[in-house]
Design a protein around this motif. Structure first.
Motif, PDB file in Angstrom:
ATOM      1  N   ALA A 230     -19.144  13.551 -28.861  1.00 40.31           N
ATOM      2  CA  ALA A 230     -19.228  12.276 -29.578  1.00 40.31           C
ATOM      3  C   ALA A 230     -17.868  11.879 -30.155  1.00 40.31           C
ATOM      4  N   ARG A 231     -17.135  12.853 -30.710  1.00 36.03           N
ATOM      5  CA  ARG A 231     -15.802  12.558 -31.260  1.00 36.03           C
ATOM      6  C   ARG A 231     -14.837  12.103 -30.176  1.00 36.03           C
ATOM      7  N   ARG A 232     -14.925  12.752 -29.007  1.00 40.02           N
ATOM      8  CA  ARG A 232     -14.040  12.377 -27.901  1.00 40.02           C
ATOM      9  C   ARG A 232     -14.352  10.958 -27.427  1.00 40.02           C
TER      10      ARG A 232
ATOM     11  N   ALA B 231     -12.993   8.544 -29.927  1.00 40.24           N
ATOM     12  CA  ALA B 231     -11.532   8.448 -29.822  1.00 40.24           C
ATOM     13  C   ALA B 231     -11.131   7.485 -28.707  1.00 40.24           C
ATOM     14  N   VAL B 232     -11.878   7.514 -27.597  1.00 40.56           N
ATOM     15  CA  VAL B 232     -11.601   6.580 -26.485  1.00 40.56           C
ATOM     16  C   VAL B 232     -11.910   5.154 -26.918  1.00 40.56           C
ATOM     17  N   GLU B 233     -13.022   4.972 -27.627  1.00 43.86           N
ATOM     18  CA  GLU B 233     -13.387   3.618 -28.090  1.00 43.86           C
ATOM     19  C   GLU B 233     -12.331   3.076 -29.065  1.00 43.86           C
TER      20      GLU B 233
ATOM     21  N   TYR C  90     -13.910  -0.125 -30.856  1.00 43.17           N
ATOM     22  CA  TYR C  90     -14.536   0.301 -32.098  1.00 43.17           C
ATOM     23  C   TYR C  90     -13.458   0.377 -33.172  1.00 43.17           C
ATOM     24  N   THR C  91     -13.760  -0.194 -34.307  1.00 40.60           N
ATOM     25  CA  THR C  91     -12.814  -0.148 -35.430  1.00 40.60           C
ATOM     26  C   THR C  91     -13.526   0.552 -36.589  1.00 40.60           C
TER      27      THR C  91
ATOM     28  N   LEU D 253     -14.072  10.704 -19.702  1.00 40.35           N
ATOM     29  CA  LEU D 253     -13.457  10.101 -20.882  1.00 40.35           C
ATOM     30  C   LEU D 253     -11.935  10.108 -20.789  1.00 40.35           C
ATOM     31  N   ASP D 254     -11.361  11.168 -20.230  1.00 38.85           N
ATOM     32  CA  ASP D 254      -9.905  11.215 -20.055  1.00 38.85           C
ATOM     33  C   ASP D 254      -9.432  10.136 -19.094  1.00 38.85           C
ATOM     34  N   GLU D 255     -10.168   9.952 -18.001  1.00 38.57           N
ATOM     35  CA  GLU D 255      -9.813   8.891 -17.040  1.00 38.57           C
ATOM     36  C   GLU D 255      -9.905   7.526 -17.691  1.00 38.57           C
ATOM     37  N   LEU D 256     -10.957   7.328 -18.467  1.00 39.60           N
ATOM     38  CA  LEU D 256     -11.158   6.036 -19.132  1.00 39.60           C
ATOM     39  C   LEU D 256     -10.047   5.784 -20.167  1.00 39.60           C
ATOM     40  N   LYS D 257      -9.620   6.835 -20.833  1.00 44.51           N
ATOM     41  CA  LYS D 257      -8.563   6.683 -21.834  1.00 44.51           C
ATOM     42  C   LYS D 257      -7.225   6.349 -21.178  1.00 44.51           C
ATOM     43  N   LYS D 258      -6.975   6.900 -19.982  1.00 48.42           N
ATOM     44  CA  LYS D 258      -5.710   6.660 -19.281  1.00 48.42           C
ATOM     45  C   LYS D 258      -5.641   5.263 -18.671  1.00 48.42           C
TER      46      LYS D 258
END
Length: 177
Positions: free
Chosen positions: A157-159, A162-164, A170-171, A107-112
């Protein structure tokens, strides 16, 4: 060689009740009987003997020992069981932590990533499913408390959410009451 056993008067009575074939003299707190009969009979009667000190007497040497009820090895068995459970629980926790770590790193990689696509979330969802499974197994086996398992699943799930939100996939909708 004579064997003298020191014991409380109540123990004298219990020994004499268990060993009816022996002639025991219980005066105060001491017992006296022959060594070969004591060694042969006491362990069978559930008694253990432990040498305390050696003395010399007029008739030769004697051994002073304590006659006490033999302890069951339940403490040793509990220790063995606890060690088995510790190893089993450690492996469950390690697997769960590893799966969670893989999800969080993905998830961190995807967020970056600047130009990430929504379909790149599919492998992460598979990792999340594996992590959820590992958490549920740990809860089911009693390694984790169910609230701890729920908290860790919620954290993943929260993390993910947050990425979405970060990438606009996701809105969150505002619900007005």
């Amino acid at each position: 060689m004579a064997l003298h056993c020191l014991s409380a008067s109540s123990s004298c009575l219990s020994i004499s009740q268990r060993l009816k074939s022996l002639s025991l003299s219980c005066s105060g707190k001491s017992l006296a009987f022959s060594a070969n009969v004591a060694v042969a009979t006491l362990p069978k009667a559930g008694m253990s003997m432990r040498a305390m000190e050696k003395e010399s007497s007029r008739r030769g040497s004697s051994i002073v020992c304590m006659a006490a009820p033999k302890k069951v090895d339940s403490a040793a068995k509990r220790a063995r069981q606890a060690e088995k459970r510790r190893i089993y629980n450690k492996s469950k926790k390690s697997e769960m932590k590893t799966r969670m770590k893989k999800v969080l790193e993905a998830l961190d990689e995807l967020k970056k990533k600047a130009q990430a696509q929504a379909d790149e979330l599919d492998p992460v969802e598979k990792l999340i499913a594996e992590a959820y499974s590992a958490i549920d197994k740990a809860v089911k086996s009693g390694t984790l408390h169910r609230n701890t398992g729920a908290r860790r699943k919620s954290r993943l799930a929260r993390r993910k959410k947050a990425v979405e939100i970060h990438h606009g996939w996701y809105t969150p909708s505002l619900v007005s009451a």
